[in-house]
Design a protein around this motif. Structure first.
Motif, PDB file in Angstrom:
ATOM      1  N   LYS A  59     -11.301   3.437   7.877  1.00 49.53           N
ATOM      2  CA  LYS A  59     -12.093   4.477   6.986  1.00 49.53           C
ATOM      3  C   LYS A  59     -11.538   5.669   7.306  1.00 49.53           C
ATOM      4  O   LYS A  59     -11.206   5.907   8.316  1.00 49.53           O
ATOM      5  CB  LYS A  59     -13.502   4.221   7.084  1.00 49.53           C
ATOM      6  CG  LYS A  59     -13.966   2.697   6.844  1.00 49.53           C
ATOM      7  CD  LYS A  59     -15.432   2.570   6.986  1.00 49.53           C
ATOM      8  CE  LYS A  59     -15.950   1.113   6.570  1.00 49.53           C
ATOM      9  NZ  LYS A  59     -17.370   0.938   6.825  1.00 49.53           N
TER      10      LYS A  59
ATOM     11  N   LEU B  20       0.848  -1.272   0.140  1.00 48.00           N
ATOM     12  CA  LEU B  20      -0.003  -0.185  -0.155  1.00 48.00           C
ATOM     13  C   LEU B  20       0.709   1.266  -0.058  1.00 48.00           C
ATOM     14  O   LEU B  20       2.000   1.079   0.176  1.00 48.00           O
ATOM     15  CB  LEU B  20      -0.752   0.068   1.112  1.00 48.00           C
ATOM     16  CG  LEU B  20      -1.803  -1.098   1.319  1.00 48.00           C
ATOM     17  CD1 LEU B  20      -2.784  -1.015   2.588  1.00 48.00           C
ATOM     18  CD2 LEU B  20      -2.943  -1.094  -0.189  1.00 48.00           C
TER      19      LEU B  20
ATOM     20  N   THR C  18      -6.360  -1.306   4.676  1.00 50.63           N
ATOM     21  CA  THR C  18      -6.518  -2.293   3.603  1.00 50.63           C
ATOM     22  C   THR C  18      -6.294  -1.862   2.153  1.00 50.63           C
ATOM     23  O   THR C  18      -6.407  -2.566   0.998  1.00 50.63           O
ATOM     24  CB  THR C  18      -7.934  -3.258   3.740  1.00 50.63           C
ATOM     25  OG1 THR C  18      -9.015  -2.307   3.582  1.00 50.63           O
ATOM     26  CG2 THR C  18      -7.650  -3.934   4.989  1.00 50.63           C
ATOM     27  N   LYS C  19      -6.423  -0.301   2.105  1.00 51.67           N
ATOM     28  CA  LYS C  19      -6.260   0.066   0.766  1.00 51.67           C
ATOM     29  C   LYS C  19      -5.829   1.497   1.025  1.00 51.67           C
ATOM     30  O   LYS C  19      -5.446   2.173   1.972  1.00 51.67           O
ATOM     31  CB  LYS C  19      -7.910   0.233   0.256  1.00 51.67           C
ATOM     32  CG  LYS C  19      -8.504   1.078   0.791  1.00 51.67           C
ATOM     33  CD  LYS C  19     -10.177   1.299   0.491  1.00 51.67           C
ATOM     34  CE  LYS C  19     -11.170   2.343   1.266  1.00 51.67           C
ATOM     35  NZ  LYS C  19     -12.425   2.388   0.810  1.00 51.67           N
ATOM     36  N   ASN C  20      -5.445   2.204  -0.476  1.00 47.91           N
ATOM     37  CA  ASN C  20      -4.931   3.553  -0.369  1.00 47.91           C
ATOM     38  C   ASN C  20      -5.907   4.717  -0.126  1.00 47.91           C
ATOM     39  O   ASN C  20      -7.099   4.400  -0.372  1.00 47.91           O
ATOM     40  CB  ASN C  20      -4.180   3.671  -1.755  1.00 47.91           C
ATOM     41  CG  ASN C  20      -2.948   2.802  -1.899  1.00 47.91           C
ATOM     42  OD1 ASN C  20      -2.470   2.417  -1.201  1.00 47.91           O
ATOM     43  ND2 ASN C  20      -2.832   2.361  -3.118  1.00 47.91           N
TER      44      ASN C  20
ATOM     45  N   PRO D 264     -12.056  -2.561   8.697  1.00 46.61           N
ATOM     46  CA  PRO D 264     -11.084  -1.919   7.988  1.00 46.61           C
ATOM     47  C   PRO D 264     -11.013  -0.436   8.048  1.00 46.61           C
ATOM     48  O   PRO D 264     -11.916   0.100   8.472  1.00 46.61           O
ATOM     49  CB  PRO D 264     -11.358  -2.414   6.529  1.00 46.61           C
ATOM     50  CG  PRO D 264     -12.694  -2.550   6.449  1.00 46.61           C
ATOM     51  CD  PRO D 264     -13.038  -3.260   7.773  1.00 46.61           C
TER      52      PRO D 264
END
Length: 212
Positions: free
Chosen positions: A207, A177, A192-194, A205
């Motif tokens: 936010k 990431l 869990t994400k960019n 996850p």
């Protein structure tokens, strides 16, 4: 022998003082002269510490001085580091002997690596990055300047972390990431994400809860 001066005499400053006394350079390359802090009574009630010499802004740098910045807020860290460097001061790094730093890892000026930090191979770190105890860094991680990684944080392999990033206690960043400049990852979060630059994220996850 050179004189080490700790910027910040509050709780984290006292922790960094004890870290410094356990480093191999203590009493072989430098001794600890004291603290710089604008709160002259910050050590009241505590024993066994060197004195508060004065505020950062008015301190006159002496030959042989070395500095380490014990401030957990990345913005204030940058402010006071810049104040000292603009007057010709030099910062050293503190690396606890109980940390593990794998081969081919490179890091810049003013790094703090506490006890039981585990850094895997082929990592690249900028200047004034702090790794608090039990931080785990995977292989091929890059981190920019003025990062703050707090206790029990985890960063997976090939993660890219920008400048002025704070990763709070127990947070995890999954592999590959990109954590952009001025990001803040809340305690216990799992990224869990960019996300865009300047976001504060929290949860599992994670936010976005705030954007600059």
């Amino acid at each position: 022998m050179k004189s080490l001066i700790v910027i910040g005499a509050r709780g984290y400053g006292r922790e960094v003082y004890h870290l410094a006394t356990q480093c191999k350079e203590y009493k072989t390359e430098w001794d600890i002269r004291g603290f710089l802090d604008d709160h002259s009574e910050a050590l009241t009630g505590y024993t066994g510490y060197p004195p508060i010499i004065g505020p950062v802004e008015t301190y006159e740098i002496q030959p042989g001085d070395l500095f380490v910045c014990a401030l957990g807020d990345v913005i204030y860290k940058h402010k006071y580091v810049t104040s000292i460097k603009d007057r010709g001061g030099y910062f050293t790094s503190l690396v606890h002997p109980a940390s593990i730093i794998s081969p081919n890892t490179e890091y810049g000026e003013g790094i703090i690596i506490c006890q039981f930090v585990n850094i895997s191979c082929d990592c690249r770190f900028g200047n004034f990055v702090t790794f608090q105890p039990f931080t785990e860094i995977g292989h091929d991680v890059t981190i920019g300047d003025y990062g703050q990684l707090n206790v029990n944080s985890f960063v997976g392999g090939f993660v890219k972390i920008g400048n002025f990033v704070t990763i709070h206690t127990g947070a995890k960043v999954l592999p590959r990431l990109n954590i952009r400049d001025h990001s803040v990852i809340g305690a216990g979060s799992v990224v869990t994400k960019n996300f865009p630059e300047g976001c504060t994220v929290f949860g599992n996850p994670a936010k976005v809860i705030f954007t600059e």
